[in-house]
Design a protein around this motif. Sequence first.
Motif, PDB file in Angstrom:
ATOM      1  N   PHE A  28       0.869  -1.280  -0.045  1.00  7.18           N
ATOM      2  CA  PHE A  28       0.094  -0.015   0.063  1.00  7.18           C
ATOM      3  C   PHE A  28       1.007   1.277  -0.101  1.00  7.18           C
ATOM      4  CE2 PHE A  28      -2.832   3.578   1.839  1.00  7.18           C
ATOM      5  CZ  PHE A  28      -3.916   2.985   0.881  1.00  7.18           C
ATOM      6  N   PHE A  29       2.103   1.406   0.899  1.00  2.59           N
ATOM      7  CA  PHE A  29       2.818   2.537   1.169  1.00  2.59           C
ATOM      8  C   PHE A  29       3.411   2.643  -0.457  1.00  2.59           C
ATOM      9  CE2 PHE A  29       3.584   1.676   5.758  1.00  2.59           C
ATOM     10  CZ  PHE A  29       2.220   1.992   6.036  1.00  2.59           C
ATOM     11  N   ARG A  30       3.693   1.886  -1.065  1.00  2.12           N
ATOM     12  CA  ARG A  30       4.617   2.168  -2.419  1.00  2.12           C
ATOM     13  C   ARG A  30       3.688   2.498  -3.264  1.00  2.12           C
ATOM     14  NH1 ARG A  30       6.697  -2.961  -1.577  1.00  2.12           N
ATOM     15  NH2 ARG A  30       5.165  -4.060  -3.110  1.00  2.12           N
ATOM     16  N   LEU A  31       2.468   2.242  -3.250  1.00  2.00           N
ATOM     17  CA  LEU A  31       1.364   2.713  -4.182  1.00  2.00           C
ATOM     18  C   LEU A  31       1.190   4.308  -3.546  1.00  2.00           C
ATOM     19  CD1 LEU A  31      -1.206  -0.113  -4.681  1.00  2.00           C
ATOM     20  CD2 LEU A  31       0.318   0.702  -6.620  1.00  2.00           C
ATOM     21  N   VAL A  32       1.124   4.705  -2.459  1.00  2.00           N
ATOM     22  CA  VAL A  32       0.686   5.946  -2.133  1.00  2.00           C
ATOM     23  C   VAL A  32       1.578   7.026  -1.762  1.00  2.00           C
ATOM     24  CG1 VAL A  32      -0.879   7.032  -0.523  1.00  2.00           C
ATOM     25  CG2 VAL A  32      -1.487   4.945  -1.546  1.00  2.00           C
TER      26      VAL A  32
END
Length: 154
Positions: A28-32
């Motif tokens: 999730f962090f990589r996307l956001v």
Amino acid sequence: MTAPAAEKGGGSRVIRAGVEHAQLLSDFFRLVWDSASTPETVRAARLAEAAANPHGRGMEIPTFLFLIGDRAVGHLTTIPARVWDGSHLVDAHYLKGLMVLPEHRNGPIGFLLVKAAVAELGPLLSMVVQSAPRRLFAHFGFHDLGALPNWLRL
């Protein structure tokens, strides 16, 4: 709400995330927020945060994920704090990092994440700017106290 057929694991749900969910959090962090996020960096950060938790050393910081199948599409975490209630210090949490992936916005995901935090945690605070989260938090009984003065130290 049901998961699209292409998603694995079936169904949708809110979970309380811990170090065992480092892969989900990292994805999730990589996307956001952080394209360099890895499960190892997430795990290390969560353990360091737990070690400094003012509510109890070693207690994980409450974080909630909304999953569709085996994929996180929504996130809400907290900052543990001790706040003065007018007579004594109490444990509280600032809600932070409320984010829903763009393709899943304008539905119940943000609502369900905040609902889980409200149901599980004690006194809550939040600082928001945009009108949508203001309306969301107002629904749960948060009071808008206006702009913060620049001398306030959090």
